[in-house]
Design a protein around this motif. Structure first.
Motif, PDB file in Angstrom:
ATOM      1  N   THR A 108       0.790  -1.173  -0.009  1.00  0.00           N
ATOM      2  CA  THR A 108      -0.040   0.122  -0.106  1.00  0.00           C
ATOM      3  C   THR A 108       0.952   1.358  -0.103  1.00  0.00           C
ATOM      4  N   ASP A 109       2.114   1.374   0.846  1.00  0.00           N
ATOM      5  CA  ASP A 109       2.738   2.332   0.971  1.00  0.00           C
ATOM      6  C   ASP A 109       4.158   2.347   0.154  1.00  0.00           C
ATOM      7  N   ALA A 110       4.127   1.308  -0.659  1.00  0.00           N
ATOM      8  CA  ALA A 110       5.478   0.940  -1.321  1.00  0.00           C
ATOM      9  C   ALA A 110       5.988   1.960  -2.389  1.00  0.00           C
ATOM     10  N   GLU A 111       5.127   2.998  -2.642  1.00  0.00           N
ATOM     11  CA  GLU A 111       5.577   3.913  -3.828  1.00  0.00           C
ATOM     12  C   GLU A 111       5.930   3.462  -5.001  1.00  0.00           C
ATOM     13  N   GLY A 112       5.210   2.308  -5.389  1.00  0.00           N
ATOM     14  CA  GLY A 112       5.327   1.447  -6.676  1.00  0.00           C
ATOM     15  C   GLY A 112       6.281   0.408  -6.688  1.00  0.00           C
ATOM     16  N   PHE A 113       7.187   0.403  -5.441  1.00  0.00           N
ATOM     17  CA  PHE A 113       8.243  -0.617  -5.538  1.00  0.00           C
ATOM     18  C   PHE A 113       7.890  -1.916  -5.183  1.00  0.00           C
ATOM     19  N   PHE A 114       6.638  -2.383  -5.006  1.00  0.00           N
ATOM     20  CA  PHE A 114       6.218  -3.737  -4.655  1.00  0.00           C
ATOM     21  C   PHE A 114       5.118  -4.055  -5.777  1.00  0.00           C
ATOM     22  N   ALA A 115       5.143  -5.241  -6.004  1.00  0.00           N
ATOM     23  CA  ALA A 115       3.990  -5.949  -7.129  1.00  0.00           C
ATOM     24  C   ALA A 115       4.229  -7.185  -6.588  1.00  0.00           C
ATOM     25  N   ARG A 116       3.166  -8.172  -6.978  1.00  0.00           N
ATOM     26  CA  ARG A 116       2.818  -9.430  -6.751  1.00  0.00           C
ATOM     27  C   ARG A 116       2.119 -10.131  -7.806  1.00  0.00           C
ATOM     28  N   THR A 117       2.743 -11.372  -8.048  1.00  0.00           N
ATOM     29  CA  THR A 117       1.989 -12.099  -9.173  1.00  0.00           C
ATOM     30  C   THR A 117       1.056 -13.154  -8.485  1.00  0.00           C
ATOM     31  N   VAL A 118       0.885 -13.097  -7.314  1.00  0.00           N
ATOM     32  CA  VAL A 118      -0.144 -14.128  -6.357  1.00  0.00           C
ATOM     33  C   VAL A 118      -1.103 -13.078  -5.988  1.00  0.00           C
ATOM     34  N   PRO A 119      -2.341 -13.469  -5.917  1.00  0.00           N
ATOM     35  CA  PRO A 119      -3.402 -12.526  -5.368  1.00  0.00           C
ATOM     36  C   PRO A 119      -3.111 -12.376  -3.716  1.00  0.00           C
ATOM     37  N   ALA A 120      -3.498 -11.199  -3.359  1.00  0.00           N
ATOM     38  CA  ALA A 120      -3.754 -11.152  -1.957  1.00  0.00           C
ATOM     39  C   ALA A 120      -4.950 -11.705  -1.578  1.00  0.00           C
ATOM     40  N   TYR A 121      -4.901 -12.200  -0.228  1.00  0.00           N
ATOM     41  CA  TYR A 121      -5.872 -13.201   0.259  1.00  0.00           C
ATOM     42  C   TYR A 121      -7.245 -12.557   0.247  1.00  0.00           C
ATOM     43  N   PRO A 122      -7.556 -11.091   0.251  1.00  0.00           N
ATOM     44  CA  PRO A 122      -9.036 -10.844   0.152  1.00  0.00           C
ATOM     45  C   PRO A 122      -9.745 -11.296  -1.217  1.00  0.00           C
ATOM     46  N   LEU A 123      -8.728 -11.423  -2.250  1.00  0.00           N
ATOM     47  CA  LEU A 123      -9.593 -11.566  -3.662  1.00  0.00           C
ATOM     48  C   LEU A 123     -10.186 -12.806  -3.566  1.00  0.00           C
ATOM     49  N   GLN A 124      -9.978 -13.966  -2.815  1.00  0.00           N
ATOM     50  CA  GLN A 124     -10.768 -15.209  -2.766  1.00  0.00           C
ATOM     51  C   GLN A 124     -12.175 -14.831  -2.491  1.00  0.00           C
ATOM     52  N   GLY A 125     -12.605 -13.842  -1.796  1.00  0.00           N
ATOM     53  CA  GLY A 125     -13.732 -13.507  -1.585  1.00  0.00           C
ATOM     54  C   GLY A 125     -14.541 -13.316  -3.025  1.00  0.00           C
ATOM     55  N   VAL A 126     -14.101 -12.989  -3.854  1.00  0.00           N
ATOM     56  CA  VAL A 126     -14.688 -12.723  -5.212  1.00  0.00           C
ATOM     57  C   VAL A 126     -14.764 -14.104  -5.847  1.00  0.00           C
ATOM     58  N   ALA A 127     -13.801 -14.968  -5.910  1.00  0.00           N
ATOM     59  CA  ALA A 127     -13.908 -16.237  -6.473  1.00  0.00           C
ATOM     60  C   ALA A 127     -14.905 -17.044  -5.669  1.00  0.00           C
ATOM     61  N   LEU A 128     -15.060 -16.959  -4.404  1.00  0.00           N
ATOM     62  CA  LEU A 128     -15.895 -17.669  -3.563  1.00  0.00           C
ATOM     63  C   LEU A 128     -17.276 -17.218  -3.635  1.00  0.00           C
ATOM     64  N   GLY A 129     -17.756 -15.983  -3.954  1.00  0.00           N
ATOM     65  CA  GLY A 129     -18.886 -15.392  -3.835  1.00  0.00           C
ATOM     66  C   GLY A 129     -19.790 -15.852  -5.369  1.00  0.00           C
ATOM     67  N   GLU A 130     -18.673 -16.173  -6.497  1.00  0.00           N
ATOM     68  CA  GLU A 130     -19.227 -16.483  -7.660  1.00  0.00           C
ATOM     69  C   GLU A 130     -19.523 -18.090  -7.664  1.00  0.00           C
ATOM     70  N   LEU A 131     -18.473 -18.846  -6.909  1.00  0.00           N
ATOM     71  CA  LEU A 131     -18.649 -20.445  -6.956  1.00  0.00           C
ATOM     72  C   LEU A 131     -19.852 -20.606  -6.041  1.00  0.00           C
ATOM     73  N   LEU A 132     -20.220 -20.157  -4.927  1.00  0.00           N
ATOM     74  CA  LEU A 132     -21.222 -20.442  -4.008  1.00  0.00           C
ATOM     75  C   LEU A 132     -22.631 -20.121  -4.755  1.00  0.00           C
ATOM     76  N   THR A 133     -22.801 -19.140  -5.405  1.00  0.00           N
ATOM     77  CA  THR A 133     -24.034 -18.776  -5.733  1.00  0.00           C
ATOM     78  C   THR A 133     -24.279 -19.715  -7.053  1.00  0.00           C
ATOM     79  N   ALA A 134     -23.033 -20.022  -7.827  1.00  0.00           N
ATOM     80  CA  ALA A 134     -23.349 -21.109  -8.791  1.00  0.00           C
ATOM     81  C   ALA A 134     -23.767 -22.365  -8.303  1.00  0.00           C
TER      82      ALA A 134
END
Length: 371
Positions: A108-134
């Motif tokens: 958050t405060d990395a001034e552009g000097f951090f990135a990640r190619t793995v999703p942050a944990y909260p993004l699982q909520g998006v996938a779970l919401g789609e899977l559960l309603t399906a």
């Protein structure tokens, strides 16, 4: 000359993860150099051990990489180590791209000097919401721990369920074993169609929650685990406890063709977790240097997001480099799929494995989804 450093655990408690990530970086560099490298010169790799969070090895290795003149570092794999090293990375002007750090808010405060190619944990909520309603689970309960990571899934799950016609009807927080019965009672009173268990580990509290939820009628397909508590429970719980229970794990297993590339680098490689993420991180770093027309760390940091966002879609270093020879914008979609970095360097789209437990309480991949 573009010089890439790596910081992966080759010693310590998480050393079993290091070899795959090293192989992923080496496979990417092999392909980058085969396609002409950067600015007509081959890309170099300097590998160093991050150790684990119980030692100062990461700081020592970071200093060694700075001395070697690296322009970008792929790693570390640990969220804790990433947070510890970020101030040093910003001061040195060397961006970090982590293939495995999942804690929310790391960059958050990395001034552009951090990135990640793995999703942050909260993004699982998006996938779970789609899977559960399906699955026709319109009303969902969530059980979380008291740690910051577990609770961070609440907003994304709430929004995803709502967007797909569902609702988060109750959230129960469990601090310790004494709170298990109360949490399960809160869940059962709400009578949800399914329960998401988002506790921070596979320890005694999680096992007690699983046992109590199953006993209350929320086992099998009604129970979903998250990546923090997915584990082999074959020795920890009675056989059949988790049968047909599902879970999500970030990353998605790469295909056989990619695994064959890894085996060229390390013929004895077993576990391939985070290899694809390390590979894509390396390609993104090299493409950012091309887009910036400069291999300096600050220039790479400035262009990391642009490589994955809007532009002509391309799926390899060679293909993307060809596009950049005539066009100004690309959207790299590599082994782990479209990442679409946000301003903090976090993926806004990600791929997940859906795992299902058998009668022996062991999980195996049954599907792949994006969230």
């Amino acid at each position: 000359m573009l010089r890439i450093g790596t910081l992966f655990p080759t010693t310590g408690a998480t050393s079993f993860l290091g070899a795959a990530q090293v192989a992923g970086v080496n496979a990417a560099v092999r392909e980058i150099n085969a396609a002409g490298g950067f600015d007509g010169a081959p890309v170099e790799v300097v590998n160093r051990d991050s150790g684990d969070a119980t030692t100062e090895k990461a700081e020592e290795s970071f200093a060694a990489l700075v001395e070697k003149g690296v322009d970008v570092i792929i790693g570390p794999s640990s969220s804790v180590l990433a947070e510890r090293l970020l101030p040093r990375a910003i001061e040195a002007g060397i961006p970090l791209i982590s293939p495995a750090a999942t804690y929310p808010g790391v960059g958050t405060d990395a001034e552009g000097f951090f990135a990640r190619t793995v999703p942050a944990y909260p993004l699982q909520g998006v996938a779970l919401g789609e899977l559960l309603t399906a699955q026709k689970a319109a009303e969902v309960a969530l059980v979380v721990g008291t740690d910051d990571v577990s609770g961070s899934i609440t907003p994304t799950l709430t929004e995803s369920l709502s967007a797909n016609g569902g609702e988060l009807v109750v959230t129960a927080t469990v601090a310790d074993a004494a709170a298990v019965a109360s949490a399960v009672s809160k869940v059962t009173t709400a009578k949800p169609d399914a329960v998401v268990l988002a506790t921070p580990d596979n320890g005694d509290v999680t096992k007690a929650l699983i046992t109590a939820l199953v006993k209350a009628g929320y086992g099998g397909t009604k129970l979903w685990l998250t990546s923090q508590n997915l584990a082999d429970y074959s020795q920890a719980l009675p056989a059949g406890t988790l049968k047909d229970v599902n879970g999500v794990l970030e990353g998605g297993r790469p295909d056989d063709a990619f695994i064959a590339k890894l085996k060229v680098e390390d013929p004895g490689l077993g576990d391939v977790r985070y290899a694809a993420e390390a590979y894509d991180a390396t390609v993104i770093a090299a493409l950012a240097a091309i887009l910036a027309h400069d291999d300096g760390g600050a220039s790479i940091a400035w262009k990391l997001g642009a490589v994955t966002q809007e532009g002509i879609r391309c799926s390899s270093f060679g293909e993307c480099a060809d596009v950049l020879s005539t066009e100004p914008d690309i959207a790299y979609e590599g082994v782990v799929g479209p990442l679409r970095f946000d301003a903090a360097g976090d993926p806004t789209r990600a791929r997940y494995d859906v795992l299902t437990y058998n009668g022996e309480n062991k999980a195996a991949r049954t599907a792949t989804t994006e969230g």
